[in-house]
Design an enzyme around this catalytic site. Structure first.
Site, mmCIF file in Angstrom:
data_model
loop_
_atom_site.group_PDB
_atom_site.id
_atom_site.type_symbol
_atom_site.label_atom_id
_atom_site.label_comp_id
_atom_site.label_asym_id
_atom_site.label_seq_id
_atom_site.Cartn_x
_atom_site.Cartn_y
_atom_site.Cartn_z
ATOM 1 N N GLY A 216 0.699 -1.124 -0.045
ATOM 2 C CA GLY A 216 -0.111 -0.202 -0.151
ATOM 3 C C GLY A 216 0.612 1.139 -0.217
ATOM 4 O O GLY A 216 1.708 1.319 -0.518
ATOM 5 N N SER A 217 0.165 2.229 0.698
ATOM 6 C CA SER A 217 0.995 3.706 0.662
ATOM 7 C C SER A 217 2.396 3.712 1.252
ATOM 8 O O SER A 217 3.127 4.500 1.134
ATOM 9 C CB SER A 217 -0.011 4.590 1.150
ATOM 10 O OG SER A 217 -0.961 4.902 0.620
ATOM 11 N N THR A 218 2.778 2.688 2.174
ATOM 12 C CA THR A 218 4.221 2.686 2.678
ATOM 13 C C THR A 218 5.344 2.672 1.576
ATOM 14 O O THR A 218 6.436 3.018 1.804
ATOM 15 C CB THR A 218 4.314 1.171 3.736
ATOM 16 O OG1 THR A 218 4.195 0.153 2.750
ATOM 17 C CG2 THR A 218 3.496 1.574 4.649
ATOM 18 N N LYS A 220 5.132 4.221 -1.280
ATOM 19 C CA LYS A 220 5.152 5.393 -1.684
ATOM 20 C C LYS A 220 6.850 6.154 -1.366
ATOM 21 O O LYS A 220 7.260 7.020 -2.324
ATOM 22 C CB LYS A 220 4.116 6.541 -1.567
ATOM 23 C CG LYS A 220 2.752 6.267 -2.104
ATOM 24 C CD LYS A 220 1.842 6.785 -1.522
ATOM 25 C CE LYS A 220 0.397 6.460 -2.081
ATOM 26 N NZ LYS A 220 -0.795 6.975 -1.478
#
Length: 485
Positions: A216-218, A220
């Site tokens: 997920g957004s980790t 990014k």
């Protein structure tokens, strides 16, 4: 001597010579093969004929050998806080072999390692019973307990690493199991083994090392690293050229953010990280392309199938063949990107360590009853990013904790950086999301720790699942335990 007797004598002599050759062949040439044969039950009996050495955590043994005086087995393995330490120790069973450190360090623990030959010979000459050696781990018992209690009954995992050395300070997987429940050879042990393997919650799965999740957004942060390393941006305050919503390349599919109210259109990198803007980092990944994104991910440890800690984790993957739309989704930790909790802890550790990625390790020392046999030597896996890029990523992570979605990870008296993630999964993303949090903390005394936490199906209410709400408090507790805050 008449002829028939002479023939019989010669035949008997040939038989004796053949027997001698066979005995010497078996005992000399084939001795090792027979001794190590998996069907040789003597190996199992010998393993429990005397006390095994212990696995040490924080200076204390978390294993022991209990005398049972059985017909074939004299001792049985037992554990202290077995479920909490099972992802580290593994099991050692009279009926079901062994796993993890109990398996990989069996030579030391059983006393059969060649490095213990002198010690064993001396004990034999002095009449002492054979004794296994000890394995000293890097685990911090306070951090391990904080992670285990924080996860509680939920499915998930947590890993903590010292960024400067690579030492693994916590390694937790839940739900867990008690390795002592099947360490013997009774019917009750067999039933416990069968029940655990049939449990749909998979308590024997080491989720910290042997399960991959969409990060997920980790992820990014890896995308931001690629952007800085390839010169696309120079500062965390650089504005991006990002529409909201963003249409994925060569498609009519719109990539949206969590809320239409978030200031993601043309946002700076810092604002986009604070609000975890999918559009910004998806577009950056697509603009950079799959090859540059994969190269950066691999510098952090993705696609490495030879990483041993010494337990070998399953490989974390950044795909090689995605189309531009797929690369955009890969770059925000969705689509085909998969990571273990260990891998995301490694990302956080490399960022905290000014870009240097150290080899994660779980065993600090091997020793006999009287001597140290080996000490771990720290090893650098590589330079994931330049120190300048690492400092920019630290600015992004620290802003997330101060101003963004990671506020629940703040620790008084410590510098904390973090990144939340809420990863979609399942067919058409119908599964409950995974809640992620990856972070680091630095104390005023120079102590450091990097942490990754994932919580599976963390709530029955889909809109209540987020890395900031579920995973960040667990990571905070682990960091506080290491920093003594």
């Amino acid at each position: 001597m008449n002829k028939p007797i002479r023939r019989v004598a010669i035949f008997c002599l040939v038989l004796i010579l053949a027997l001698m050759v066979r005995v010497n062949w078996v005992q000399g040439v084939q001795a090792t093969a027979w001794a190590t044969n998996t069907h040789n039950d003597r190996n199992k009996y010998d393993r429990y004929a005397y006390p095994r050495g212990n696995i040490i955590v924080g200076g204390q043994a978390v294993t022991s050998s209990d005398k049972v005086n059985g017909l074939r087995y004299k001792f049985k393995r037992s554990w202290v806080d077995g479920p909490m330490y099972a992802p580290v120790t593994g099991w050692s069973s009279q009926s079901f072999d062994a796993s993890q450190l109990e398996k990989l360090e069996d030579g030391i623990l059983s006393g059969n390692d060649s490095r213990l030959f002198f010690r064993n010979t001396l004990d034999m000459l002095t009449g002492k019973p054979k004794q296994g050696g000890d394995v000293v781990t890097t685990i911090n018992p306070k951090a391990q307990k904080a992670a285990f209690e924080g996860l509680g009954n939920r499915k998930g995992a947590a890993v903590a690493i010292d960024p400067r050395t690579g030492a693994i300070l916590a390694l937790v997987s839940t739900p867990s199991y008690d390795p002592g429940s099947f360490s013997g050879s009774s019917d009750a042990d067999s039933k416990a083994w069968t029940d655990l393997n049939a449990d749909p919650n998979k308590p024997m799965l080491n989720r910290a090392l042997r399960e991959t999740y969409p990060p997920g957004s980790t992820f990014k942060l890896v995308t931001a690293a690629a952007a800085f390393e390839n010169g696309k941006f120079q500062s965390v305050d650089d504005k991006t050229d990002t529409p909201d919503p963003y249409v994925l390349p060569n498609t009519k599919t719109e990539l949206k953010n969590s809320s239409a109210d978030e200031p993601c259109e043309n946002a700076t990198l810092k604002v986009a990280m604070d609000y975890s803007c999918n559009t910004v980092y998806g577009k950056i990944g697509a603009d950079l392309g799959k090859d540059k994104m994969r190269a950066q991910a691999e510098k952090f440890g993705f696609n490495n199938d030879k990483l041993d800690v010494p337990i070998r984790p399953v490989t974390s993957v950044f795909p090689k063949a995605s189309d531009p739309a797929g690369t955009a989704m890969d770059s925000i930790g969705q689509h085909d990107t998969r990571a273990t909790p260990l891998q995301m802890a490694m990302v956080a550790a490399a960022i905290a360590n000014n870009g240097t990625l150290m080899q994660p390790y779980l065993v600090q020392q091997e020793r006999s009853a009287t001597d140290v046999i080996s000490n771990h030597t720290e090893h650098q896996l590589g330079q994931a990013v330049s120190p300048a890029t690492a400092q920019k990523l630290q600015q992004l992570m620290e802003s997330v904790v101060q101003n963004g979605t990671g506020k629940k990870a703040k620790i008084d008296g410590a510098t904390v950086g973090g990144k939340t993630g809420t990863a979609q999964h399942g067919q058409d993303n119908v599964g409950l999301p995974f809640a992620w949090f990856m972070s680091y903390a630095k104390g005023g005394d120079g102590s450091q720790v990097a942490v990754a936490v994932v919580v599976e199906d963390g709530s029955q209410e889909r809109n209540e699942i987020s890395g900031g709400a579920l995973a960040a408090p667990i990571a905070k507790a682990v960091m506080q335990a290491v920093l003594n805050k």
